[in-house]
Design a protein around this motif. Structure first.
Motif, short mmCIF file in Angstrom:
data_model
loop_
_atom_site.label_atom_id
_atom_site.label_comp_id
_atom_site.label_asym_id
_atom_site.label_seq_id
_atom_site.Cartn_x
_atom_site.Cartn_y
_atom_site.Cartn_z
N ASP A 112 35.42 42.21 57.49
CA ASP A 112 35.68 43.64 57.37
C ASP A 112 34.81 44.11 56.20
O ASP A 112 34.91 43.57 55.10
N ILE A 113 33.97 45.11 56.45
CA ILE A 113 33.03 45.55 55.42
C ILE A 113 33.25 47.04 55.14
O ILE A 113 33.39 47.83 56.08
N TYR A 114 33.28 47.35 53.86
CA TYR A 114 33.44 48.74 53.41
C TYR A 114 32.39 49.01 52.34
O TYR A 114 31.83 48.09 51.75
N ILE A 115 32.17 50.30 52.09
CA ILE A 115 31.16 50.70 51.11
C ILE A 115 31.83 51.52 50.01
O ILE A 115 32.54 52.48 50.29
N ASP A 116 31.56 51.13 48.79
CA ASP A 116 32.08 51.81 47.59
C ASP A 116 30.90 52.53 46.94
O ASP A 116 30.46 52.17 45.86
N GLU A 117 30.39 53.55 47.64
CA GLU A 117 29.16 54.24 47.22
C GLU A 117 29.20 54.78 45.80
O GLU A 117 28.20 54.76 45.09
N ASN A 118 30.34 55.30 45.41
CA ASN A 118 30.45 55.92 44.08
C ASN A 118 31.00 54.96 43.03
O ASN A 118 31.28 55.36 41.91
N SER A 119 31.19 53.71 43.41
CA SER A 119 31.70 52.66 42.51
C SER A 119 33.09 52.96 41.96
O SER A 119 33.46 52.46 40.91
N ASP A 120 33.88 53.74 42.69
CA ASP A 120 35.24 54.05 42.23
C ASP A 120 36.13 52.81 42.22
O ASP A 120 36.82 52.54 41.24
N LEU A 121 36.11 52.03 43.30
CA LEU A 121 36.91 50.81 43.35
C LEU A 121 36.36 49.78 42.38
O LEU A 121 37.12 49.09 41.70
#
Length: 170
Positions: A112-121
């Motif tokens: 399962d792949i997700y993107i944390d574009e804004n580096s919030d996580l």
């Protein structure tokens, strides 16, 4: 005034503890799936009682790709034995986010792949260097974490996964 200063000092102490990675549950932060839809981290990090591996990575990070490829070779066996779920969180920024989906297809990752574009996580979990791997129980509670990768780390991770699958803790 004395109470105000004490309250401020206490607030800073709690903030420092939270930022040091001394947390139990995954924070609820918005991330994106590969189709660009926004989801909440706590919604995707659920696996019943089975362990969860949360891996922060980026397309440009060679050790990250090496680690995820090493796990790919044994992931199906891990799942059959322990029920583990691997969730890979790309920290590629908005300029590189469009590269993530084709990159994954080329690697043939079944995670399962997700993107944390804004580096919030990433910030919420105090991830400074990648690869950064977390092991969670099925409830999303952090039990272990590790930064970096050298060949053989996946074997150590499997030992921990087995323990979590058996006991629910380390």
């Amino acid at each position: 005034m004395k109470h105000l200063l004490s309250a401020i000092a206490l607030l800073f102490a709690f903030t420092a503890i939270a930022q040091s990675g001394n947390f139990k549950k995954i924070p609820a932060v918005e991330i994106k799936n590969l189709n660009g839809q926004t989801v909440t981290s706590t919604d995707v990090i659920q696996n019943g009682e089975a362990p969860i591996v949360l891996s922060f990575w980026a397309t440009w990070c060679k050790p990250c790709v090496t680690e995820l490829n090493a796990i790919k070779e044994v992931y199906e066996e891990w799942q059959a034995e322990t029920g583990v779920k691997l969730i890979a969180i790309s920290i590629d920024d908005p300029r590189n986010a469009a590269r993530v989906k084709p990159f994954i297809k080329g690697q043939m990752w079944e995670y399962d792949i997700y993107i944390d574009e804004n580096s919030d996580l990433r910030r919420a979990m105090n991830v400074n260097n990648i690869p950064h791997t977390f092991l969670l129980n099925g409830k999303g509670e952090v039990l272990w974490q590790h930064t970096g990768y050298i060949p053989g780390d996946e074997d150590k991770l499997l030992t921990l996964i087995r323990k979590v699958a058996k006991d629910g803790t380390l």
